[in-house]
Design a protein around this motif. Structure first.
Motif, PDB file in Angstrom:
ATOM      1  N   SER A  52       0.865  -1.188   0.000  1.00  0.00           N
ATOM      2  CA  SER A  52       0.000   0.000   0.000  1.00  0.00           C
ATOM      3  C   SER A  52       0.900   1.236   0.000  1.00  0.00           C
ATOM      4  CB  SER A  52      -0.894  -0.015   1.245  1.00  0.00           C
ATOM      5  OG  SER A  52      -1.702   1.128   1.291  1.00  0.00           O
ATOM      6  N   ALA A 130      -2.403   4.750 -10.787  1.00  0.00           N
ATOM      7  CA  ALA A 130      -3.769   4.250 -10.605  1.00  0.00           C
ATOM      8  C   ALA A 130      -3.870   3.281  -9.427  1.00  0.00           C
ATOM      9  CB  ALA A 130      -4.255   3.575 -11.883  1.00  0.00           C
ATOM     10  N   CYS A 131      -2.815   2.539  -9.157  1.00  0.00           N
ATOM     11  CA  CYS A 131      -2.843   1.541  -8.082  1.00  0.00           C
ATOM     12  C   CYS A 131      -2.507   2.141  -6.717  1.00  0.00           C
ATOM     13  CB  CYS A 131      -1.873   0.406  -8.390  1.00  0.00           C
ATOM     14  SG  CYS A 131      -2.395  -0.659  -9.755  1.00  0.00           S
ATOM     15  N   THR A 133      -2.865   4.253  -3.276  1.00  0.00           N
ATOM     16  CA  THR A 133      -4.015   4.597  -2.435  1.00  0.00           C
ATOM     17  C   THR A 133      -4.403   6.053  -2.633  1.00  0.00           C
ATOM     18  OG1 THR A 133      -2.536   5.105  -0.585  1.00  0.00           O
ATOM     19  CG2 THR A 133      -3.452   2.874  -0.693  1.00  0.00           C
ATOM     20  N   SER A 134      -3.419   6.912  -2.915  1.00  0.00           N
ATOM     21  CA  SER A 134      -3.687   8.306  -3.223  1.00  0.00           C
ATOM     22  C   SER A 134      -2.501   8.893  -3.971  1.00  0.00           C
ATOM     23  CB  SER A 134      -3.962   9.112  -1.945  1.00  0.00           C
ATOM     24  OG  SER A 134      -2.840   9.088  -1.080  1.00  0.00           O
ATOM     25  N   HIS A 196      -6.464   8.836 -13.355  1.00  0.00           N
ATOM     26  CA  HIS A 196      -6.987   7.578 -12.829  1.00  0.00           C
ATOM     27  C   HIS A 196      -6.806   7.455 -11.320  1.00  0.00           C
ATOM     28  CE1 HIS A 196      -7.833   6.128 -16.774  1.00  0.00           C
ATOM     29  NE2 HIS A 196      -6.575   6.110 -17.152  1.00  0.00           N
ATOM     30  N   ALA A 197      -6.423   8.541 -10.654  1.00  0.00           N
ATOM     31  CA  ALA A 197      -6.147   8.465  -9.213  1.00  0.00           C
ATOM     32  C   ALA A 197      -7.393   8.103  -8.423  1.00  0.00           C
ATOM     33  CB  ALA A 197      -5.593   9.803  -8.720  1.00  0.00           C
ATOM     34  N   ARG A 198      -7.226   7.203  -7.453  1.00  0.00           N
ATOM     35  CA  ARG A 198      -8.337   6.873  -6.557  1.00  0.00           C
ATOM     36  C   ARG A 198      -8.707   8.094  -5.719  1.00  0.00           C
ATOM     37  NH1 ARG A 198      -6.170   1.061  -4.124  1.00  0.00           N
ATOM     38  NH2 ARG A 198      -5.783   0.055  -6.139  1.00  0.00           N
ATOM     39  N   GLU A 199      -7.696   8.731  -5.161  1.00  0.00           N
ATOM     40  CA  GLU A 199      -7.843   9.988  -4.436  1.00  0.00           C
ATOM     41  C   GLU A 199      -6.638  10.846  -4.767  1.00  0.00           C
ATOM     42  OE1 GLU A 199      -9.641  10.168  -0.351  1.00  0.00           O
ATOM     43  OE2 GLU A 199      -8.899   8.099  -0.304  1.00  0.00           O
ATOM     44  N   SER A 252     -12.460   6.431 -17.547  1.00  0.00           N
ATOM     45  CA  SER A 252     -11.195   5.908 -18.042  1.00  0.00           C
ATOM     46  C   SER A 252     -11.252   5.570 -19.524  1.00  0.00           C
ATOM     47  CB  SER A 252     -10.809   4.653 -17.243  1.00  0.00           C
ATOM     48  OG  SER A 252     -10.606   4.972 -15.903  1.00  0.00           O
TER      49      SER A 252
END
Length: 277
Positions: A52, A130-131, A133-134, A196-199, A252
């Protein structure tokens, strides 16, 4: 006393792996920076040996100034000055009781002396971001600009923001435009780093703002300021920001088309040389 040697990168085990920085806390801001560099898979869906992590999006800065950071027990790695400052501020943000903060920073996690590795890692950088967490967007050392934006969200939501925008003297708006027109905001690579960022979080020194807050501010700024009232360069900056903030919400499957649209519209509206890599 063990002599400090230059850190030596080993080859990555496979193409699904990358390196990560484990950044350790310190008692004082100016204390030496200490990290470990580990190799793991970046995509948790494909392996049991993932990690992570947070990925850094930043402007590289000048290579005129550099400094050593400590890697492991007896190695050192020379990095640019702005990277050392970024690490110091991120180190201050380590949660109390946490032993380390795991980061992906291209300048340190990719062997910059290995062209073959660089080529392979660049092709998967979109996936690495993209993978994460932020994504941490570093805009520079402390200033009042980001703090001023945060104050615009205090109180009663949009109405508070409208009043803040309307009451800003032209010189303060111009200063915001100057803040938006330098460093991170002018880099082309930010598109693949945040789309593509999660946060995503914007960081200026120890001040942090969520990307969605920033996006809302840009939308209201554009709605409440006349382009005709801005200097041409400031108008170009605001137009670029509007495209950039809209892009992160794009699905995306439309990313490639949106990237082309951003570059084309930016090229038509900015002075030559406004966008940088």
């Amino acid at each position: 006393m063990t002599a400090i040697q230059d850190y030596q990168y080993g080859p990555l085990a496979n193409d699904d792996n990358t390196r990560f920085i484990q950044l350790y806390p310190a008692a004082h801001f100016e204390d030496p920076i200490r990290v470990d560099i580990i190799e793991r898979a970046y995509d948790a869906s494909k392996t049991q040996d993932s990690v992570s992590y947070e990925a850094l999006s930043y402007a590289w800065g000048s290579d005129e100034d550099s400094a050593y950071i400590f890697v492991g027990a007896n190695s050192g790695l020379r990095v640019r000055y702005n990277v050392t400052q970024i690490l110091r501020y991120l180190r201050d943000g380590i949660t109390p009781g946490c032993s380390a903060r795991t980061l992906w920073i291209d300048a340190m996690c990719i062997n910059q002396a290995d062209d073959e590795e660089k080529g392979k890692q660049v092709t998967v950088m979109g996936k690495i971001y993209a993978c994460a967490t932020s994504v941490l967007i570093w805009t520079g050392e402390p200033g009042c600009d980001l703090q001023a934006l945060q104050r615009s969200f205090e109180g009663k939501g949009k109405e508070k923001m409208f009043r803040w925008i309307r009451r800003r003297p032209n010189d303060q708006i111009a200063r915001l435009m100057q803040f938006f027109g330098t460093g991170w905001f002018t880099r082309r690579w930010v598109v693949q780093e945040i789309v593509h960022a999660r946060e995503a979080y914007i960081i200026s020194g120890s001040c942090t703002m969520q990307w969605q807050q920033f996006r809302a501010f840009v939308e209201h700024l554009e709605s409440n300021i006349s382009y005709e009232a801005l200097m041409p360069h400031s108008a170009a900056i605001l137009h670029h920001l509007s495209n950039l903030t809209a892009m992160i919400a794009t699905e995306s499957m439309h990313c490639e088309v949106s990237v082309r649209h951003l570059f084309q519209s930016t090229t038509k509206s900015q002075p030559m040389g406004y966008m940088t890599d």
